[in-house]
Design a protein around this motif. Structure first.
Motif, PDB file in Angstrom:
ATOM      1  N   SER A 146       0.846  -1.188   0.000  1.00  0.00           N
ATOM      2  CA  SER A 146       0.000   0.000   0.000  1.00  0.00           C
ATOM      3  C   SER A 146       0.880   1.236   0.000  1.00  0.00           C
ATOM      4  CB  SER A 146      -0.916  -0.004   1.231  1.00  0.00           C
ATOM      5  OG  SER A 146      -1.710   1.163   1.273  1.00  0.00           O
ATOM      6  N   TRP A 147       0.647   2.141  -0.920  1.00  0.00           N
ATOM      7  CA  TRP A 147       1.402   3.381  -1.001  1.00  0.00           C
ATOM      8  C   TRP A 147       0.548   4.423  -1.716  1.00  0.00           C
ATOM      9  CZ3 TRP A 147       1.927  -0.919  -3.825  1.00  0.00           C
ATOM     10  CH2 TRP A 147       1.981  -0.823  -5.228  1.00  0.00           C
ATOM     11  N   SER A 148       0.806   5.681  -1.430  1.00  0.00           N
ATOM     12  CA  SER A 148      -0.029   6.754  -1.977  1.00  0.00           C
ATOM     13  C   SER A 148       0.665   7.569  -3.051  1.00  0.00           C
ATOM     14  CB  SER A 148      -0.482   7.690  -0.853  1.00  0.00           C
ATOM     15  OG  SER A 148       0.632   8.203  -0.129  1.00  0.00           O
ATOM     16  N   MET A 149       1.993   7.507  -3.091  1.00  0.00           N
ATOM     17  CA  MET A 149       2.761   8.307  -4.039  1.00  0.00           C
ATOM     18  C   MET A 149       3.966   7.515  -4.513  1.00  0.00           C
ATOM     19  SD  MET A 149       2.720  11.850  -1.807  1.00  0.00           S
ATOM     20  CE  MET A 149       3.121  10.931  -0.313  1.00  0.00           C
ATOM     21  N   VAL A 150       4.537   7.977  -5.613  1.00  0.00           N
ATOM     22  CA  VAL A 150       5.770   7.387  -6.132  1.00  0.00           C
ATOM     23  C   VAL A 150       6.739   8.518  -6.460  1.00  0.00           C
ATOM     24  CG1 VAL A 150       6.804   6.214  -8.114  1.00  0.00           C
ATOM     25  CG2 VAL A 150       4.760   5.273  -7.056  1.00  0.00           C
ATOM     26  N   ARG A 151       7.977   8.374  -6.007  1.00  0.00           N
ATOM     27  CA  ARG A 151       9.023   9.335  -6.387  1.00  0.00           C
ATOM     28  C   ARG A 151       9.802   8.771  -7.566  1.00  0.00           C
ATOM     29  NH1 ARG A 151      12.067   9.914  -1.806  1.00  0.00           N
ATOM     30  NH2 ARG A 151      13.495   8.244  -2.427  1.00  0.00           N
ATOM     31  N   ASP A 152       9.902   9.584  -8.632  1.00  0.00           N
ATOM     32  CA  ASP A 152      10.783   9.263  -9.745  1.00  0.00           C
ATOM     33  C   ASP A 152      12.182   9.690  -9.321  1.00  0.00           C
ATOM     34  OD1 ASP A 152      12.328   9.251 -12.064  1.00  0.00           O
ATOM     35  OD2 ASP A 152      10.676   9.864 -13.350  1.00  0.00           O
ATOM     36  N   ASN A 153      13.065   8.739  -9.087  1.00  0.00           N
ATOM     37  CA  ASN A 153      14.394   9.056  -8.562  1.00  0.00           C
ATOM     38  C   ASN A 153      15.313   9.690  -9.597  1.00  0.00           C
ATOM     39  OD1 ASN A 153      13.786   7.943  -5.970  1.00  0.00           O
ATOM     40  ND2 ASN A 153      14.085   5.902  -6.828  1.00  0.00           N
ATOM     41  N   VAL A 154      14.902   9.689 -10.865  1.00  0.00           N
ATOM     42  CA  VAL A 154      15.686  10.353 -11.900  1.00  0.00           C
ATOM     43  C   VAL A 154      15.343  11.837 -11.954  1.00  0.00           C
ATOM     44  CG1 VAL A 154      16.242  10.449 -14.364  1.00  0.00           C
ATOM     45  CG2 VAL A 154      15.899   8.236 -13.249  1.00  0.00           C
ATOM     46  N   THR A 155      14.057  12.160 -12.035  1.00  0.00           N
ATOM     47  CA  THR A 155      13.635  13.566 -12.139  1.00  0.00           C
ATOM     48  C   THR A 155      13.312  14.189 -10.789  1.00  0.00           C
ATOM     49  OG1 THR A 155      11.297  12.985 -12.397  1.00  0.00           O
ATOM     50  CG2 THR A 155      12.639  13.089 -14.401  1.00  0.00           C
ATOM     51  N   GLU A 156      13.151  13.340  -9.744  1.00  0.00           N
ATOM     52  CA  GLU A 156      12.774  13.749  -8.386  1.00  0.00           C
ATOM     53  C   GLU A 156      11.352  14.301  -8.307  1.00  0.00           C
ATOM     54  OE1 GLU A 156      15.743  16.279  -6.686  1.00  0.00           O
ATOM     55  OE2 GLU A 156      17.295  14.739  -6.756  1.00  0.00           O
ATOM     56  N   LEU A 157      10.536  14.042  -9.303  1.00  0.00           N
ATOM     57  CA  LEU A 157       9.122  14.391  -9.228  1.00  0.00           C
ATOM     58  C   LEU A 157       8.384  13.361  -8.389  1.00  0.00           C
ATOM     59  CD1 LEU A 157       8.393  15.426 -12.928  1.00  0.00           C
ATOM     60  CD2 LEU A 157       8.621  16.952 -10.949  1.00  0.00           C
ATOM     61  N   ILE A 158       7.336  13.818  -7.694  1.00  0.00           N
ATOM     62  CA  ILE A 158       6.486  12.949  -6.889  1.00  0.00           C
ATOM     63  C   ILE A 158       5.145  12.800  -7.602  1.00  0.00           C
ATOM     64  CG2 ILE A 158       5.452  12.546  -4.630  1.00  0.00           C
ATOM     65  CD1 ILE A 158       8.486  12.732  -4.531  1.00  0.00           C
ATOM     66  N   TRP A 159       4.733  11.553  -7.840  1.00  0.00           N
ATOM     67  CA  TRP A 159       3.526  11.276  -8.610  1.00  0.00           C
ATOM     68  C   TRP A 159       2.428  10.690  -7.741  1.00  0.00           C
ATOM     69  CZ3 TRP A 159       2.871  12.750 -13.581  1.00  0.00           C
ATOM     70  CH2 TRP A 159       4.020  13.124 -14.297  1.00  0.00           C
ATOM     71  N   GLU A 160       1.206  11.094  -8.011  1.00  0.00           N
ATOM     72  CA  GLU A 160       0.029  10.511  -7.385  1.00  0.00           C
ATOM     73  C   GLU A 160      -0.146   9.080  -7.869  1.00  0.00           C
ATOM     74  OE1 GLU A 160      -4.843  11.015  -7.685  1.00  0.00           O
ATOM     75  OE2 GLU A 160      -3.492  11.890  -9.178  1.00  0.00           O
ATOM     76  N   VAL A 161      -0.472   8.179  -6.956  1.00  0.00           N
ATOM     77  CA  VAL A 161      -0.832   6.813  -7.305  1.00  0.00           C
ATOM     78  C   VAL A 161      -2.348   6.697  -7.195  1.00  0.00           C
ATOM     79  CG1 VAL A 161      -0.669   4.379  -6.633  1.00  0.00           C
ATOM     80  CG2 VAL A 161       1.360   5.832  -6.587  1.00  0.00           C
ATOM     81  N   LYS A 162      -2.983   6.301  -8.287  1.00  0.00           N
ATOM     82  CA  LYS A 162      -4.441   6.223  -8.310  1.00  0.00           C
ATOM     83  C   LYS A 162      -4.931   5.011  -7.513  1.00  0.00           C
ATOM     84  CE  LYS A 162      -6.104   9.051 -10.373  1.00  0.00           C
ATOM     85  NZ  LYS A 162      -6.277  10.519 -10.145  1.00  0.00           N
ATOM     86  N   GLN A 163      -6.136   5.140  -6.967  1.00  0.00           N
ATOM     87  CA  GLN A 163      -6.714   4.092  -6.133  1.00  0.00           C
ATOM     88  C   GLN A 163      -8.080   3.677  -6.694  1.00  0.00           C
ATOM     89  OE1 GLN A 163      -4.802   2.992  -3.756  1.00  0.00           O
ATOM     90  NE2 GLN A 163      -3.290   4.642  -3.659  1.00  0.00           N
ATOM     91  N   ASN A 164      -8.576   2.561  -6.191  1.00  0.00           N
ATOM     92  CA  ASN A 164      -9.940   2.080  -6.491  1.00  0.00           C
ATOM     93  C   ASN A 164     -10.179   1.905  -7.988  1.00  0.00           C
ATOM     94  OD1 ASN A 164     -10.393   2.303  -3.715  1.00  0.00           O
ATOM     95  ND2 ASN A 164     -11.190   4.391  -3.919  1.00  0.00           N
TER      96      ASN A 164
END
Length: 541
Positions: free
Chosen positions: A83-101
């Motif tokens: 279970s996780w709510s976000m993902v960090r792109d370690n190359v660009t350092e952007l944080i992305w929303e992880v969609k649910q349901n």
């Protein structure tokens, strides 16, 4: 089997510089994720130098995709977290929303629902391309972002819609249906996702990325598509004309062939770039679609590129080194009329532009982590040089090139420990290359390119009188963090800054001051607070 890398040779003659970015942050372009080699239409063993189809996407591993699962508050989680709510792109350092349901049922009471679709809407005339788009009774991209921030999703309220380039960065050309790594982005549909980018000269259209195969196109803002929010800094190119037929983008650390040099089939485009000699360099390659898209200027059209730096760019498709995974007789293209990412038969002839730069990762070789491709280092700063030792002992030679790799200067010979501190020195260059050579096995050397070294200085601000300091008087520059009296900010790029002083009760703060930072100099100023009369103090209370 390790990937093949040719010699790294770079040029550093700065002729014309134009900065289009507001920060000196690096923006390395992530690898596409394609690891299979292809011929005209079939999977083939990866060819060797000089063989047909050599130089394609799978033979270069530059900035490999790397993601970290994040929990609420941005806490890093193990890769096997369920279970996780976000993902960090370690190359660009952007944080992305992880969609649910992702259950096929829309729920607009939950802005994070994976099935919700929205029309394109941006009420800001400075960013909407001349048309706000479709309100759609609130089921639009602007209201989606507002709802996500109001919910403080993941513990943050600075979510935004991604640009089309940012959204394309999480496409994986090694995957299909959907073209993304679902280990980190579960619930992603093989459908279109809106970006924040409006189409130039087409005010009723916005750009979208199709995650079935990674293509990029634009559609009516009134159309409803899926969405994914992002957090973090935004990309802008920073081009330098090297005066030799090449252009360096300081943001991405890539050097580009300036001119368009004819057309060819996909196999001819690969061999042309691998054999190109330009500006004294012989390590050119055909770019990936992500790299090509980084020089598209979506505020322009016919062509969608800055023609000051890339004159003669055609409106037609330009080849990339990437094969369409689900239709292997096709190669990926970027079309510079507007900036579409599409595909064409490999047997057809299209335009081409070569690129160079980046660290091609090879098995059992050293890998440099810092400097990052596209980063900017300031003179007089102490900066970390870090690397993966590949399990080798002994010592390494640390060498630096300021002319893109033509000549190297030995900085030091150090233990192969993976860490070394270097006090950055001039002269300046936007075409720097760092090379690490393990003396026990020089064949395992590696180099990182390109990054920049620029001049910088320091700022010291003193506040008086002591009574104001005791009441909390502080200073900052350009809206940054508040600093105490006597503090010094080192490593500031050369340029002008505004010094601001904090308002405190009972004292009249100094006026803001504009100061200039000069190379290798410390600028010092004093801010004098004036105590207000006692009756005025009571009035403030």
């Amino acid at each position: 089997m390790g990937r093949i890398k040719r010699a790294s040779i770079f040029l550093g003659v700065m002729a014309v510089v134009a900065f289009f970015c507001s920060s000196a942050g690096a923006w390395p372009i992530p690898d596409t994720g394609q690891t299979t080699c292809y011929g005209q239409s079939d999977i083939v063993p990866c060819p060797q130098p000089g063989e047909p189809y050599y130089g394609q996407d799978a033979q270069y591993l530059i900035n490999p995709p790397s993601y970290t699962k994040l929990g609420d508050g941005g806490v890093a989680l193990p890769e096997d977290a369920i279970s996780w709510s976000m993902v960090r792109d370690n190359v660009t350092e952007l944080i992305w929303e992880v969609k649910q349901n992702a259950d096929g049922v829309q729920d607009y009471n939950n802005p994070n629902d994976a099935d919700n679709t929205y029309t394109w809407y941006d009420s800001n005339p400075e960013t909407n391309g001349g048309d706000a788009g479709s309100w759609n009774d609130g089921k639009n991209t602007e209201e989606f972002i507002s709802a996500l921030n109001a919910a403080n999703y993941g513990g943050f309220n600075d979510w935004r819609m991604p640009s089309v380039l940012e959204l394309q960065h999480i496409v994986s050309y090694g995957h299909y249906d959907p073209a993304i790594d679902t280990t980190f982005f579960p619930g992603t549909r093989s459908s279109s996702y809106w970006s924040a980018t409006p189409r130039a000269n087409g005010t009723i259209n916005g750009w979208r990325v199709f995650f079935g195969n990674g293509s990029v196109s634009n559609n009516y803002k009134s159309d409803s598509y899926l969405v994914r929010a992002v957090r973090g800094g935004q990309f802008d190119s920073s081009f330098v004309d090297n005066g030799d037929g090449t252009v360096t983008d300081m943001a991405t650390g890539l050097m580009w062939q300036q001119a368009t040099d004819g057309q060819g089939t996909w196999i001819n485009a690969l061999s042309y770039c691998e054999g190109l000699e330009l500006g004294g360099y012989t390590d050119w390659r055909l770019p990936t679609p992500k790299e090509l898209l980084s020089i598209v200027d979506f505020s322009r059209h016919f062509p969608a590129i800055n023609t000051t730096f890339f004159p003669g760019t055609q409106l037609s498709p330009y080849w990339s080194a990437t094969t369409l995974a689900h239709s292997t007789s096709h190669g990926r293209q970027v079309i510079f009329s507007y900036g579409h990412v599409d595909s064409g038969f490999k047997s057809a002839s299209y335009d081409l532009r070569a690129v160079r730069g980046g660290q091609n990762r090879l098995l059992d070789h050293l890998v440099i982590f810092s400097p990052v491709q596209g980063s900017t280092w300031l003179c007089s700063q102490t900066m970390p040089i870090t690397w993966d030792t590949a399990g080798l002992g002994g010592t390494v030679e640390i060498s630096l090139s300021r002319d893109g790799g033509k000549t190297f200067t030995l900085l030091d010979t150090a233990e192969n420990s993976g860490d070394y501190s270097w006090v950055v020195t001039g002269p300046e260059s936007v075409n720097c290359v760092l090379k690490l050579t393990p003396l026990d096995d020089p064949s395992k050397e590696t180099s990182q390119s390109l990054f920049s070294i620029i001049g910088g200085g320091s700022l010291t601000v003193t506040i008086s009188p002591q009574g104001a300091i005791g009441k909390g008087a502080k200073w900052r520059i350009d809206g940054g963090e508040w600093q105490d009296s006597g503090s010094t900010l080192p490593g500031l790029p050369v340029g002008d800054y505004e010094v601001q002083f904090k308002e405190i009760e009972g004292w009249d703060a100094p006026e803001n001051q504009t100061i200039s930072i000069e190379d290798e100099q410390t600028t010092s100023i004093t801010g004098i607070y004036v105590q207000l009369p006692g009756c005025f103090i009571k009035f403030l209370k």
